[in-house]
Design a protein around this motif. Structure first.
Motif, PDB file in Angstrom:
ATOM      1  N   ARG A 167       2.330  28.753   6.229  1.00  0.00           N
ATOM      2  CA  ARG A 167       1.003  28.469   5.674  1.00  0.00           C
ATOM      3  C   ARG A 167       0.526  27.069   6.029  1.00  0.00           C
ATOM      4  O   ARG A 167      -0.645  26.757   5.851  1.00  0.00           O
ATOM      5  N   GLY A 168       1.439  26.232   6.510  1.00  0.00           N
ATOM      6  CA  GLY A 168       1.046  24.882   6.891  1.00  0.00           C
ATOM      7  C   GLY A 168       1.027  23.941   5.701  1.00  0.00           C
ATOM      8  O   GLY A 168       1.716  24.150   4.697  1.00  0.00           O
ATOM      9  N   PRO A 169       0.218  22.878   5.761  1.00  0.00           N
ATOM     10  CA  PRO A 169       0.238  21.859   4.703  1.00  0.00           C
ATOM     11  C   PRO A 169      -0.393  22.348   3.413  1.00  0.00           C
ATOM     12  O   PRO A 169      -1.375  23.087   3.424  1.00  0.00           O
ATOM     13  N   THR A 170       0.199  21.940   2.307  1.00  0.00           N
ATOM     14  CA  THR A 170      -0.394  22.176   0.998  1.00  0.00           C
ATOM     15  C   THR A 170      -0.056  20.987   0.113  1.00  0.00           C
ATOM     16  O   THR A 170       0.713  20.113   0.500  1.00  0.00           O
ATOM     17  N   LEU A 171      -0.643  20.950  -1.078  1.00  0.00           N
ATOM     18  CA  LEU A 171      -0.457  19.819  -1.973  1.00  0.00           C
ATOM     19  C   LEU A 171       0.502  20.158  -3.099  1.00  0.00           C
ATOM     20  O   LEU A 171       0.568  21.299  -3.552  1.00  0.00           O
ATOM     21  N   GLU A 172       1.228  19.136  -3.531  1.00  0.00           N
ATOM     22  CA  GLU A 172       2.130  19.265  -4.663  1.00  0.00           C
ATOM     23  C   GLU A 172       1.787  18.175  -5.680  1.00  0.00           C
ATOM     24  O   GLU A 172       1.797  16.987  -5.356  1.00  0.00           O
ATOM     25  N   SER A 173       1.446  18.582  -6.897  1.00  0.00           N
ATOM     26  CA  SER A 173       1.055  17.619  -7.925  1.00  0.00           C
ATOM     27  C   SER A 173       2.264  16.805  -8.375  1.00  0.00           C
ATOM     28  O   SER A 173       3.355  17.336  -8.568  1.00  0.00           O
ATOM     29  N   GLN A 174       2.077  15.494  -8.561  1.00  0.00           N
ATOM     30  CA  GLN A 174       3.190  14.618  -8.885  1.00  0.00           C
ATOM     31  C   GLN A 174       3.056  13.968 -10.262  1.00  0.00           C
ATOM     32  O   GLN A 174       3.839  14.253 -11.155  1.00  0.00           O
ATOM     33  N   TYR A 175       2.058  13.124 -10.507  1.00  0.00           N
ATOM     34  CA  TYR A 175       2.023  12.376 -11.765  1.00  0.00           C
ATOM     35  C   TYR A 175       0.631  11.798 -12.001  1.00  0.00           C
ATOM     36  O   TYR A 175      -0.226  11.778 -11.108  1.00  0.00           O
ATOM     37  N   LEU A 188      10.980   5.275   3.802  1.00  0.00           N
ATOM     38  CA  LEU A 188      11.416   6.378   2.951  1.00  0.00           C
ATOM     39  C   LEU A 188      11.526   5.930   1.499  1.00  0.00           C
ATOM     40  O   LEU A 188      11.110   6.648   0.572  1.00  0.00           O
ATOM     41  N   HIS A 189      12.086   4.740   1.293  1.00  0.00           N
ATOM     42  CA  HIS A 189      12.232   4.202  -0.060  1.00  0.00           C
ATOM     43  C   HIS A 189      10.865   4.004  -0.727  1.00  0.00           C
ATOM     44  O   HIS A 189      10.665   4.355  -1.890  1.00  0.00           O
ATOM     45  N   LEU A 190       9.904   3.491   0.049  1.00  0.00           N
ATOM     46  CA  LEU A 190       8.558   3.285  -0.474  1.00  0.00           C
ATOM     47  C   LEU A 190       7.881   4.613  -0.794  1.00  0.00           C
ATOM     48  O   LEU A 190       7.226   4.764  -1.839  1.00  0.00           O
ATOM     49  N   GLU A 191       8.031   5.601   0.058  1.00  0.00           N
ATOM     50  CA  GLU A 191       7.439   6.915  -0.194  1.00  0.00           C
ATOM     51  C   GLU A 191       8.033   7.565  -1.438  1.00  0.00           C
ATOM     52  O   GLU A 191       7.329   8.219  -2.204  1.00  0.00           O
ATOM     53  N   MET A 192       9.333   7.396  -1.635  1.00  0.00           N
ATOM     54  CA  MET A 192       9.966   7.961  -2.828  1.00  0.00           C
ATOM     55  C   MET A 192       9.378   7.335  -4.088  1.00  0.00           C
ATOM     56  O   MET A 192       9.134   8.016  -5.089  1.00  0.00           O
ATOM     57  N   LYS A 193       9.151   6.037  -4.067  1.00  0.00           N
ATOM     58  CA  LYS A 193       8.552   5.382  -5.234  1.00  0.00           C
ATOM     59  C   LYS A 193       7.134   5.885  -5.467  1.00  0.00           C
ATOM     60  O   LYS A 193       6.714   6.115  -6.615  1.00  0.00           O
ATOM     61  N   MET A 194       6.374   6.061  -4.392  1.00  0.00           N
ATOM     62  CA  MET A 194       5.012   6.540  -4.533  1.00  0.00           C
ATOM     63  C   MET A 194       4.974   8.000  -4.969  1.00  0.00           C
ATOM     64  O   MET A 194       4.069   8.430  -5.665  1.00  0.00           O
ATOM     65  N   THR A 195       5.983   8.780  -4.581  1.00  0.00           N
ATOM     66  CA  THR A 195       6.024  10.187  -4.954  1.00  0.00           C
ATOM     67  C   THR A 195       6.386  10.363  -6.421  1.00  0.00           C
ATOM     68  O   THR A 195       5.826  11.217  -7.112  1.00  0.00           O
ATOM     69  N   LEU A 217      -1.163  13.411  -5.857  1.00  0.00           N
ATOM     70  CA  LEU A 217      -0.581  14.609  -5.264  1.00  0.00           C
ATOM     71  C   LEU A 217      -0.094  14.261  -3.865  1.00  0.00           C
ATOM     72  O   LEU A 217      -0.690  13.415  -3.184  1.00  0.00           O
ATOM     73  N   THR A 218       0.978  14.876  -3.426  1.00  0.00           N
ATOM     74  CA  THR A 218       1.513  14.589  -2.092  1.00  0.00           C
ATOM     75  C   THR A 218       1.529  15.855  -1.251  1.00  0.00           C
ATOM     76  O   THR A 218       1.648  16.970  -1.761  1.00  0.00           O
TER      77      THR A 218
END
Length: 474
Positions: A423-431, A78-85, A415-416
């Motif tokens: 609607r199922g999976p979609t993308l969210e732009s991050q950085y 979770l910590h690693l995913e937060m950094k990547m997000t 994007l994550t």
């Protein structure tokens, strides 16, 4: 419940804790000794891991004697995913990998840590890159150090890897194919395909190793084992370059096609007839009923479902069609069946033939062309679209956690995935991740990811390409 003992018995308390979030569960563990003991139950954290990620690589949990290893796994991932997000400064390191004196034509992870099998405690990853300078180079991307370099040969045109056996496969401009031991750079075997451009596809069937090669003359040649022994050859593109080569998830089908002729159809070939050919029968091959293939991908969660972007009857219009491939065997013969299960027009405002197509799961396709990115369902519903690059997207990497696009504007867009209810999976732009100076570079050309890093190649104006390695620390 004992009325004279105003506390929940352990099993009841654990059941109540199944309704808590990870943050609430950690808070509950500090209330008292009984709550702490219940909140540290490995089953609770295992359940939380599998609810969040569906599959977890228990091989990285460490010794069975380590207390609360499922909790450690959850918190670390979770910590690693937060950094990547978030992609904040300090959450990752960026290394410039310099050494090639020519254009980088591709690179591969030697030991990939995928989103399904993340090596959360793996401190190093190795990437091997191929260049027009005629060398293969291996890098430790965490510290930016070169590991080995192959002897100079003719300009390289392609590279793939077999992660299970840690083997790297390259092709050069003379059609010479070589395999290299990934850890040492020692040459293992070579084979001459006699083609100035080769498309490489490596796969294993029942633990048997194969390499299928698409040539500039339109043929598909299959080699076996580390010795690269020739098994078969079949003509599929009528003298046009084979530049689309895919294997289905069940490894029963090879899809081969060309993007260089709008009148030709891609073909699906029964893999067994390439790897174990019969002397008195031609390889089992069938055309897909479309022309002008621009991009194609097998759906990773289906045995043999193929999505193809191709031309429509109207000029400059493109269509995405989905097919299921199967084989029908009778007493006297076998036939390939290619059944269309869906088709819809694409609203791509581009005349560019450079279209990228990747698949996330059975219901989601990711497309890129020019500066734009789209997410479609297999039924044709547009789930999301983005136009955040200022110059065309040159490459993209898609896994179950994120999408990374590389652009000629010298930036990577991260994007994550998120679940958007019905609607199922979609993308969210991050950085954005930036690649350097425009005065020295022409933009990104390739990108690849594992679970905790991103590597991309930057085209240098002086002809010397550089790799940028972004490593997220856990």
């Amino acid at each position: 419940m004992d009325l004279h003992q105003p506390h929940l018995i352990s099993d009841c308390l654990i059941h109540v804790f199944t309704f808590l979030t990870d943050e609430d569960l950690i808070s509950a563990s500090s209330v008292c000794q009984d709550w702490h003991q219940a909140a540290e139950t490995p089953w609770l954290w295992r359940r939380m891991c599998l609810q969040r990620w569906t599959f977890c690589n228990i091989a990285v949990l460490g010794s069975e004697g380590v207390d609360h290893s499922w909790k450690r796994y959850f918190l670390r991932r979770l910590h690693l995913e937060m950094k990547m997000t978030k992609g904040r400064t300090g959450g990752y390191t960026c290394k410039s990998l310099r050494g090639h004196t020519g254009r980088v034509v591709g690179f591969v992870y030697l030991q990939e840590s995928s989103a399904q099998l993340p090596h959360l405690w793996n401190a190093s990853a190795t990437v091997c890159s191929a260049s027009a300078d005629g060398t293969v180079r291996a890098w430790n991307i965490q510290n930016g150090e070169p590991l080995w370099c192959s002897p100079v040969q003719s300009p390289l045109t392609g590279i793939v890897s077999d992660e299970q056996h840690e083997v790297v496969i390259t092709a050069d401009s003379t059609g010479l194919i070589k395999t290299w031991q990934g850890q040492t750079g020692q040459e293992v075997a070579s084979f001459s395909a006699g083609s100035p451009h080769c498309t490489l596809l490596q796969y294993s069937v029942n633990d048997n190793w194969f390499l299928t090669v698409g040539t500039s003359q339109g043929a598909v040649c299959t080699l076996a084992d580390s010795a690269l022994a020739k098994r078969s050859s079949v003509m599929v593109c009528d003298s046009f370059k084979v530049n689309t080569l895919l294997v289905s998830p069940d490894k029963k089908w090879i899809m081969a096609g060309t993007k260089d002729n709008d009148d030709l159809s891609p073909k699906v070939i029964y893999t067994e007839s390439l790897t174990s050919p019969s002397e008195d029968e031609d390889p089992l091959c069938q055309s897909v009923p479309v022309i002008g293939c621009q991009a194609a991908v097998f759906i990773p969660t289906q045995p043999a479902r193929l999505a193809i972007i191709h031309h429509s009857e109207r000029p400059n219009n493109k269509v995405l069609s989905v097919f299921d491939v199967s084989i029908k065997k009778t007493k006297y013969k076998s036939e390939i069946q290619v059944q269309q299960v869906g088709s819809f027009p694409l609203t791509l405002n581009t005349r560019s033939s450079h279209v990228l197509l990747e698949a996330k799961d059975s219901n989601c396709l990711v497309l890129a062309a020019d500066q734009e990115l789209w997410v479609y369902s297999l039924k044709g519903a547009l789930l999301a679209s983005f136009k955040e690059h200022t110059l065309p997207i040159s490459s993209m990497c898609v896994d179950s956690f994120r999408v990374v696009t590389a652009s000629q504007d010298l930036s990577l867009r991260v994007l994550t995935w998120r679940n958007d209810g019905d609607r199922g999976p979609t993308l969210e732009s991050q950085y954005h991740l930036l690649g350097g100076s425009h005065t020295m570079s022409r933009g990104f050309t390739h990108v690849a990811c594992d679970y905790s890093s991103i590597v991309a190649s930057v085209e240098g104006k002086d002809g010397k390409d550089v790799l940028k390695a972004y490593s997220f620390t856990s």
